[in-house]
Motif scaffolding. Structure first.
Motif, PDB file in Angstrom:
ATOM      1  N   SER A 380       0.841  -1.218   0.000  1.00  0.00           N
ATOM      2  CA  SER A 380       0.000   0.000   0.000  1.00  0.00           C
ATOM      3  C   SER A 380       0.865   1.253   0.000  1.00  0.00           C
ATOM      4  O   SER A 380       0.563   2.239  -0.680  1.00  0.00           O
ATOM      5  N   MET A 381       1.960   1.222   0.790  1.00  0.00           N
ATOM      6  CA  MET A 381       2.851   2.388   0.878  1.00  0.00           C
ATOM      7  C   MET A 381       3.502   2.673  -0.481  1.00  0.00           C
ATOM      8  O   MET A 381       3.624   3.830  -0.892  1.00  0.00           O
ATOM      9  N   MET A 382       3.889   1.608  -1.200  1.00  0.00           N
ATOM     10  CA  MET A 382       4.545   1.785  -2.504  1.00  0.00           C
ATOM     11  C   MET A 382       3.567   2.377  -3.528  1.00  0.00           C
ATOM     12  O   MET A 382       3.931   3.276  -4.292  1.00  0.00           O
ATOM     13  N   VAL A 383       2.316   1.881  -3.518  1.00  0.00           N
ATOM     14  CA  VAL A 383       1.309   2.397  -4.471  1.00  0.00           C
ATOM     15  C   VAL A 383       1.084   3.890  -4.228  1.00  0.00           C
ATOM     16  O   VAL A 383       1.085   4.697  -5.166  1.00  0.00           O
ATOM     17  N   GLY A 384       0.929   4.266  -2.940  1.00  0.00           N
ATOM     18  CA  GLY A 384       0.734   5.683  -2.604  1.00  0.00           C
ATOM     19  C   GLY A 384       1.908   6.541  -3.026  1.00  0.00           C
ATOM     20  O   GLY A 384       1.741   7.620  -3.597  1.00  0.00           O
ATOM     21  N   THR A 385       3.126   6.026  -2.776  1.00  0.00           N
ATOM     22  CA  THR A 385       4.350   6.780  -3.124  1.00  0.00           C
ATOM     23  C   THR A 385       4.450   6.988  -4.634  1.00  0.00           C
ATOM     24  O   THR A 385       4.836   8.067  -5.094  1.00  0.00           O
ATOM     25  N   VAL A 386       4.102   5.956  -5.416  1.00  0.00           N
ATOM     26  CA  VAL A 386       4.171   6.061  -6.887  1.00  0.00           C
ATOM     27  C   VAL A 386       3.245   7.178  -7.372  1.00  0.00           C
ATOM     28  O   VAL A 386       3.649   8.025  -8.182  1.00  0.00           O
ATOM     29  N   ILE A 387       2.012   7.244  -6.849  1.00  0.00           N
ATOM     30  CA  ILE A 387       1.060   8.289  -7.278  1.00  0.00           C
ATOM     31  C   ILE A 387       1.599   9.671  -6.917  1.00  0.00           C
ATOM     32  O   ILE A 387       1.587  10.594  -7.731  1.00  0.00           O
ATOM     33  N   VAL A 388       2.113   9.789  -5.670  1.00  0.00           N
ATOM     34  CA  VAL A 388       2.659  11.080  -5.207  1.00  0.00           C
ATOM     35  C   VAL A 388       3.802  11.537  -6.126  1.00  0.00           C
ATOM     36  O   VAL A 388       3.856  12.699  -6.544  1.00  0.00           O
ATOM     37  N   LEU A 389       4.711  10.614  -6.454  1.00  0.00           N
ATOM     38  CA  LEU A 389       5.868  10.970  -7.298  1.00  0.00           C
ATOM     39  C   LEU A 389       5.447  11.312  -8.723  1.00  0.00           C
ATOM     40  O   LEU A 389       6.031  12.197  -9.347  1.00  0.00           O
ATOM     41  N   GLU A 390       4.424  10.625  -9.241  1.00  0.00           N
ATOM     42  CA  GLU A 390       3.945  10.942 -10.600  1.00  0.00           C
ATOM     43  C   GLU A 390       3.386  12.359 -10.656  1.00  0.00           C
ATOM     44  O   GLU A 390       3.673  13.118 -11.576  1.00  0.00           O
ATOM     45  N   VAL A 391       2.585  12.708  -9.641  1.00  0.00           N
ATOM     46  CA  VAL A 391       2.004  14.068  -9.600  1.00  0.00           C
ATOM     47  C   VAL A 391       3.109  15.111  -9.479  1.00  0.00           C
ATOM     48  O   VAL A 391       3.097  16.132 -10.160  1.00  0.00           O
ATOM     49  N   HIS A 507      16.414  22.849   2.852  1.00  0.00           N
ATOM     50  CA  HIS A 507      15.386  22.426   3.816  1.00  0.00           C
ATOM     51  C   HIS A 507      14.901  21.014   3.515  1.00  0.00           C
ATOM     52  O   HIS A 507      14.725  20.192   4.413  1.00  0.00           O
ATOM     53  N   VAL A 508      14.696  20.726   2.218  1.00  0.00           N
ATOM     54  CA  VAL A 508      14.216  19.390   1.821  1.00  0.00           C
ATOM     55  C   VAL A 508      15.230  18.319   2.237  1.00  0.00           C
ATOM     56  O   VAL A 508      14.863  17.285   2.800  1.00  0.00           O
ATOM     57  N   LEU A 509      16.515  18.588   2.013  1.00  0.00           N
ATOM     58  CA  LEU A 509      17.555  17.604   2.360  1.00  0.00           C
ATOM     59  C   LEU A 509      17.652  17.410   3.877  1.00  0.00           C
ATOM     60  O   LEU A 509      17.941  16.320   4.351  1.00  0.00           O
ATOM     61  N   SER A 510      17.380  18.480   4.636  1.00  0.00           N
ATOM     62  CA  SER A 510      17.506  18.401   6.100  1.00  0.00           C
ATOM     63  C   SER A 510      16.479  17.462   6.721  1.00  0.00           C
ATOM     64  O   SER A 510      16.632  17.027   7.858  1.00  0.00           O
ATOM     65  N   LEU A 511      15.403  17.130   5.969  1.00  0.00           N
ATOM     66  CA  LEU A 511      14.340  16.285   6.520  1.00  0.00           C
ATOM     67  C   LEU A 511      14.776  14.833   6.722  1.00  0.00           C
ATOM     68  O   LEU A 511      14.052  14.047   7.318  1.00  0.00           O
ATOM     69  N   GLY A 512      15.968  14.479   6.231  1.00  0.00           N
ATOM     70  CA  GLY A 512      16.465  13.114   6.404  1.00  0.00           C
ATOM     71  C   GLY A 512      17.099  12.874   7.765  1.00  0.00           C
ATOM     72  O   GLY A 512      17.462  11.744   8.090  1.00  0.00           O
ATOM     73  N   ALA A 513      17.257  13.936   8.576  1.00  0.00           N
ATOM     74  CA  ALA A 513      17.933  13.788   9.883  1.00  0.00           C
ATOM     75  C   ALA A 513      16.950  14.075  11.009  1.00  0.00           C
ATOM     76  O   ALA A 513      16.254  15.095  10.980  1.00  0.00           O
ATOM     77  N   SER A 514      16.902  13.193  12.006  1.00  0.00           N
ATOM     78  CA  SER A 514      15.922  13.356  13.101  1.00  0.00           C
ATOM     79  C   SER A 514      16.148  14.660  13.869  1.00  0.00           C
ATOM     80  O   SER A 514      15.201  15.321  14.274  1.00  0.00           O
ATOM     81  N   SER A 515      17.424  15.035  14.058  1.00  0.00           N
ATOM     82  CA  SER A 515      17.711  16.266  14.824  1.00  0.00           C
ATOM     83  C   SER A 515      17.206  17.505  14.086  1.00  0.00           C
ATOM     84  O   SER A 515      16.717  18.451  14.702  1.00  0.00           O
ATOM     85  N   VAL A 877       7.113  19.433  -3.088  1.00  0.00           N
ATOM     86  CA  VAL A 877       8.477  18.881  -3.134  1.00  0.00           C
ATOM     87  C   VAL A 877       8.894  18.302  -1.777  1.00  0.00           C
ATOM     88  O   VAL A 877       9.258  17.126  -1.693  1.00  0.00           O
ATOM     89  N   PRO A 878       8.831  19.091  -0.658  1.00  0.00           N
ATOM     90  CA  PRO A 878       9.250  18.500   0.629  1.00  0.00           C
ATOM     91  C   PRO A 878       8.406  17.304   1.047  1.00  0.00           C
ATOM     92  O   PRO A 878       8.930  16.332   1.589  1.00  0.00           O
ATOM     93  N   ILE A 884       9.384   9.482   0.821  1.00  0.00           N
ATOM     94  CA  ILE A 884      10.425   8.500   0.448  1.00  0.00           C
ATOM     95  C   ILE A 884      11.388   8.300   1.619  1.00  0.00           C
ATOM     96  O   ILE A 884      11.734   7.170   1.976  1.00  0.00           O
ATOM     97  N   LEU A 885      11.792   9.417   2.250  1.00  0.00           N
ATOM     98  CA  LEU A 885      12.744   9.331   3.369  1.00  0.00           C
ATOM     99  C   LEU A 885      12.164   8.529   4.530  1.00  0.00           C
ATOM    100  O   LEU A 885      12.825   7.665   5.103  1.00  0.00           O
ATOM    101  N   VAL A 886      10.900   8.819   4.872  1.00  0.00           N
ATOM    102  CA  VAL A 886      10.294   8.174   6.044  1.00  0.00           C
ATOM    103  C   VAL A 886      10.066   6.680   5.779  1.00  0.00           C
ATOM    104  O   VAL A 886      10.160   5.861   6.687  1.00  0.00           O
ATOM    105  N   THR A 887       9.831   6.326   4.507  1.00  0.00           N
ATOM    106  CA  THR A 887       9.678   4.904   4.158  1.00  0.00           C
ATOM    107  C   THR A 887      11.019   4.183   4.290  1.00  0.00           C
ATOM    108  O   THR A 887      11.089   3.080   4.834  1.00  0.00           O
ATOM    109  N   SER A 888      12.074   4.831   3.812  1.00  0.00           N
ATOM    110  CA  SER A 888      13.400   4.194   3.891  1.00  0.00           C
ATOM    111  C   SER A 888      13.925   4.165   5.331  1.00  0.00           C
ATOM    112  O   SER A 888      14.721   3.299   5.687  1.00  0.00           O
ATOM    113  N   LEU A 889      13.449   5.087   6.179  1.00  0.00           N
ATOM    114  CA  LEU A 889      13.916   5.139   7.577  1.00  0.00           C
ATOM    115  C   LEU A 889      12.925   4.466   8.540  1.00  0.00           C
ATOM    116  O   LEU A 889      12.916   4.759   9.726  1.00  0.00           O
TER     117      LEU A 889
END
Length: 926
Positions: A380-391, A507-515, A877-878, A884-889
């Motif tokens: 389900s997470m992959m299907v949702g992510t694909v739609i988000v990325l297409e848009v 800012h977008v790149l900073s979202l990969g770090a919890s701190s 964009v963010p 994607i980041l939260v799925t991989s983490l």
């Protein structure tokens, strides 16, 4: 002996008193000694065992009740489900008790009645969401107490008191109302304890009183996050079965909140819930013989090892399982010695050794099970992510055309929808769906949907993909070599453009770090400060450097540009509107601000910087420094009520001055009366005082005053909507439309003033002040284009979200805002008001952007379209990258405490952005 039989119960009657938002220091700290003398005496010198129970985030009521009764760790989605709890289907203590024929009575928070329908022989539920009610909500529980305690027809009594939680939400943990409420709870516990003791006969089993909290309370009075104040709650077991305490009182041991379920199951002679990850709290059964203690621990270990076997393929290699098997073997040896009649020191020492082995095994098993609890529905997470990325890809693809002078891009739909690729994609995706859903062992959300809905999603994915390919083909087909032209080729990127792009990417790149997520406010404060400095440089250049060029140069440039535009129009090529603005910047020096306005313009970035610095001192937010004292805490303390009242009065006057300038006379009067009503409401509920008032004893809920303000909010918004409809339907008059938009904006400002706590009113004042200054002295003189202005609005909106005291933790959501003017819990208005109060900063800046761009249409007819597109893009964009980041983490240590709350905030923000973009589109004449 007989291992298959559940051991007999240890207690006859059990009373569970759950005090909502009871922090550990309210019982074990100075407040406990002062306001809960009887409880303190029982804890320090009575027949009791005290612990600090640690709750797991999210620390909101419904997931915590689930944890207490099932012993399992609930999912994060329960934060949302908390609003309307469905029946609990997992194996739990209440169901086991009902199956065993135990008669249960419940009074208190109706969440229990929703979670366990038809389980109680008698119940009376009270709504937990109406946070303005401090007394009735508890009186409804206590009124049944005398009658029930005299009766003998029950085995388990559960009481859930909500008053303390409500006081925390509205006035905070340091409020003068907390003490009397704790004293009230102390008297209730005394009454229950004495009644239970008086009922115990010589032959009967002892009774048990359990006192606990579901979660704690942060320093602002809220909860939901993972700070120590929110996760640490007291857990007391009081019974005549325990030995009297002697010696000095030491700091209680920390146990897990999930341990209560297995401990109560053993105490009541019930099976331990099969999904429980909790450990038996040994001191509670410490008075029993060694043989019984070992049997209880073996039962708990057996249940945990079974759970591990179900969830882990390689369970035999798990250290907890290995420890349990070793302990079980030692236990067998001990039993042999015991049955041989050996009563020597050897038997006692071996028993103690087995006890330690079991406790170690239980701790390790519990720890490894807690880490495995999260089961992700990856399909389900992959299907949702694909739609988000297409848009998102479609948005990025059309950016050059969407920001051109015509502000339109036609996505060719009919050719791809009748192409072979589209049908092939649909077939492949449907085949994949069938394979995944028929082979999936765990429950899948997308597979549980109807086949018709699933097919619709597949068609959407295929259509978006074909649309993207078609758009790429069209873009490549239309790309021609650029015509050489001195004017267009010279339009290079300014420093502000570079900063906007670099800041957004950073800012977008900073979202990969919890701190960086915990302290995201620092990123936005840094970006707007840097933006102010860049704007200062731009103003200096326009005032001092370009002036020397004189006006002749500008006229020549203008003629060049007009000729170029004609040539381009003949060849049917769009010149981006941005170039228009860049030329405008050069010509601006001729008609630039004169006299005093020039110096105010130069000073404006510095004034904005000072405002932002003052706002940072108002509310400490984030995680690292949230505990530090701030100006907001100083203002809200009871001894500074007169200072807070003065600040609130000045702020409301300033709001009126800054908003009324563009309103009609009727709206001005409504605004003035509305702001007067805001002050009256805050005085009625005791936050502030009138000058002639010396004390605030006659505190009410302020329902009448708040509704008085709502009338004016609706009146102003209605007046604005009427003007907007007039401009859309009857005449395309820009001034009528601008007035209408400003009045809608004024109505929202009045609503924000009503919902904001009094110490936060300066945030609203500075918001209006900065918007006024930037419009008059920065955006208009420098002639920034719609895209640049939109991103600046978005940045300031994000910064003001944090200036309000918000963070990426759920604890900072001000729930009390949802009940302003309501005398009972009404779901839709409560959700709307809470969401509006939380996102007031971004929303007010977005609506101000709309007001600003509607006044700019004369300069650039596509300004509204550009603004709407940029706003959608800068939000998308963010969000897309974060998904994607939260799925991989997803296996990150802080996934539940840091990343998940942020995802929830982002989700709600996307809904609000969608509403704003819809409003933009409705207002755009083109």
């Amino acid at each position: 002996s007989n291992w298959t039989k559940i051991p007999p119960p240890l207690f006859k009657k059990v009373v569970l008193v759950l005090i909502d938002a009871l922090r550990d220091d309210f019982v074990f700290g100075p407040k406990g000694k002062q306001f809960m003398p009887y409880t303190t005496q029982v804890v320090e010198k009575g027949t009791s065992h005290s612990f600090i129970a640690e709750a797991k985030p999210p620390t909101v009521t419904m997931p915590r009740i689930k944890a207490l009764m099932t012993g399992s760790i609930p999912g994060f989605i329960d934060v949302i489900v908390n609003l309307n709890s469905p029946a609990l289907l997992d194996d739990n203590l209440i169901w086991q008790a009902k199956t065993a024929g135990k008669r249960m009575i419940f009074y208190g928070d109706d969440t229990w009645v929703k979670l366990f329908p038809k389980h109680f022989v008698e119940y009376d539920g009270t709504t937990s969401f109406f946070v303005s009610d401090f007394t009735e909500v508890d009186d409804n529980v206590t009124r049944h107490l005398d009658r029930v305690l005299k009766r003998e027809d029950w085995d388990i009594l559960i009481l859930h008191y909500l008053g303390l939680d409500h006081i925390g939400h509205v006035t905070g943990p340091n409020s003068s109302l907390v003490g009397p409420k704790l004293h009230e709870m102390d008297n209730i516990l005394k009454k229950i304890h004495i009644s239970l003791l008086s009922k115990e006969g010589e032959a009967s089993l002892p009774n048990l009183l359990v006192v606990c909290g579901d979660h704690g309370m942060s320093e602002t009075g809220s909860h939901g996050g993972s700070s120590e104040e929110e996760v640490h709650t007291p857990l007391l077991f009081v019974s005549s079965a325990f030995e009297k305490r002697s010696g000095p009182f030491s700091q209680p041991e920390v146990v897990q909140q999930t341990d209560l379920a297995s401990t109560l199951a053993v105490g009541l002679g019930l099976p331990i819930s099969k999904n429980s990850v909790g450990n038996l709290i040994l001191p509670v059964v410490g008075g029993k013989t060694m043989r019984e203690q070992l049997r209880f621990l073996h039962l708990n270990g057996f249940q945990l090892s079974r759970l591990l076997q179900e969830n882990t393929p390689a369970y035999e290699k798990d250290p907890g399982y290995e420890h349990f098997k070793i302990a079980e073997k030692s236990h067998g040896n001990w039993i042999k010695l015991y049955l041989d009649g050996n009563n020597s020191e050897v038997l006692l020492n071996l028993g103690k050794k087995v006890l330690k082995q079991y406790l170690k095994a239980l701790k390790t098993l519990s720890s490894s099970l807690s880490k495995q609890v999260a089961q992700y529905d990856m399909y389900s997470m992959m299907v949702g992510t694909v739609i988000v990325l297409e848009v998102l890809f479609l948005l990025l693809l059309v950016t050059p055309k969407a920001l051109s002078s015509r502000a339109e891009f036609e996505v060719p739909l009919s050719p791809p929808l009748f192409s072979l690729l589209f049908y092939l994609m649909c077939l492949v995706l449907c085949a994949v769906h069938v394979i995944v859903c028929t082979s999936a062992e765990s429950l899948c959300y997308f597979c549980s949907m109807s086949w018709f809905t699933a097919a619709g999603v597949m068609v959407l994915i295929s259509a978006l993909l074909c649309g993207i390919l078609s758009a790429v083909g069209k873009a490549l087909g239309n790309s021609r070599p650029p015509v050489k032209n001195p004017v267009v080729s010279n339009s290079s990127w300014s420093e502000v453009d570079v900063l906007i792009l670099a800041g957004t990417i950073g800012h977008v790149l900073s979202l990969g770090a919890s701190s960086f997520i915990e302290e995201e406010h620092q990123t936005w404060y840094f970006l707007i400060n840097t933006l102010c400095l860049a704007l200062c440089q731009e103003l200096c250049r326009n005032h001092f450097i370009l002036k020397e060029g004189g006006s002749q140069h500008s006229i020549t440039l203008k003629q060049n540009f007009d000729n170029a535009k004609e040539t381009y129009e003949c060849k049917n090529i769009d010149i981006p509107a941005a170039d228009d603005a860049k030329l405008g910047k050069v010509t601006a020096s001729a008609e630039f601000l004169k006299g005093s306005d020039k110096w105010i313009s130069l000073a404006s970035p510095w004034i904005i910087l000072i405002c932002c610095r003052l706002l940072r001192s108002l509310n400490q937010t984030g995680v690292q420094w949230a505990h530090r004292p701030d100006f907001g805490h100083w203002l809200t303390s009871s001894e500074h009520k007169s200072e807070l009242s003065f600040l609130a009065a000045v702020s409301l006057v300033m709001i009126f001055i800054l908003v009324q300038r563009k309103c009609s006379l009727v709206s001005k009067i409504a605004m003035a009366l509305g702001l007067l009503g805001v002050y009256s409401y805050r005085a009625a509920i005791g936050n502030i005082i009138f000058p002639w008032q010396h004390d605030s004893k006659d505190i009410s809920k302020g329902v009448t005053e708040a509704r008085f303000v709502y009338v004016f909010v609706l009146g102003i918004v209605f007046t604005g909507t009427k003007d907007l409809l007039k401009s859309q339907v009857i005449s395309a008059d820009c001034s009528v439309k601008s007035t209408g938009l400003w009045e809608v904006y004024s109505g929202l400002v009045l609503l924000a003033a009503l919902l904001f706590r009094p110490h936060n009113l300066p945030v609203l004042v500075f918001c209006l002040l900065i918007q006024t200054m930037m419009t008059k002295y920065i955006w208009r003189p420098l002639k920034f284009d719609a895209a640049q202005t939109t991103i600046m609005h978005y940045w300031f909106g994000q910064a003001f979200f944090y200036f309000q005291g918000n963070s990426n933790g759920i604890a900072t959501v001000d729930v009390s805002a949802g009940f302003v003017g309501l005398d009972s819990y009404v779901e839709i208005p409560a959700i709307f008001l809470t969401a509006f109060a939380t996102y007031a900063g971004p929303l007010l800046w977005a609506i101000h952007l709309l007001c600003y761009l509607s006044s700019e249409v004369s300069r650039n007819s596509a300004a509204m379209g550009h603004g709407c597109f940029c706003y959608a893009l800068v939000r998308s964009v963010p969000v897309a990258v974060y998904i994607i980041l939260v799925t991989s983490l997803r296996h990150h240590l802080f996934i539940w405490s840091v990343f998940s709350p942020k995802l929830l905030y982002e989700g709600v923000h996307v809904f609000i952005t969608a509403a704003v973009c819809w409003f933009f589109t409705a207002m755009d004449q083109n």
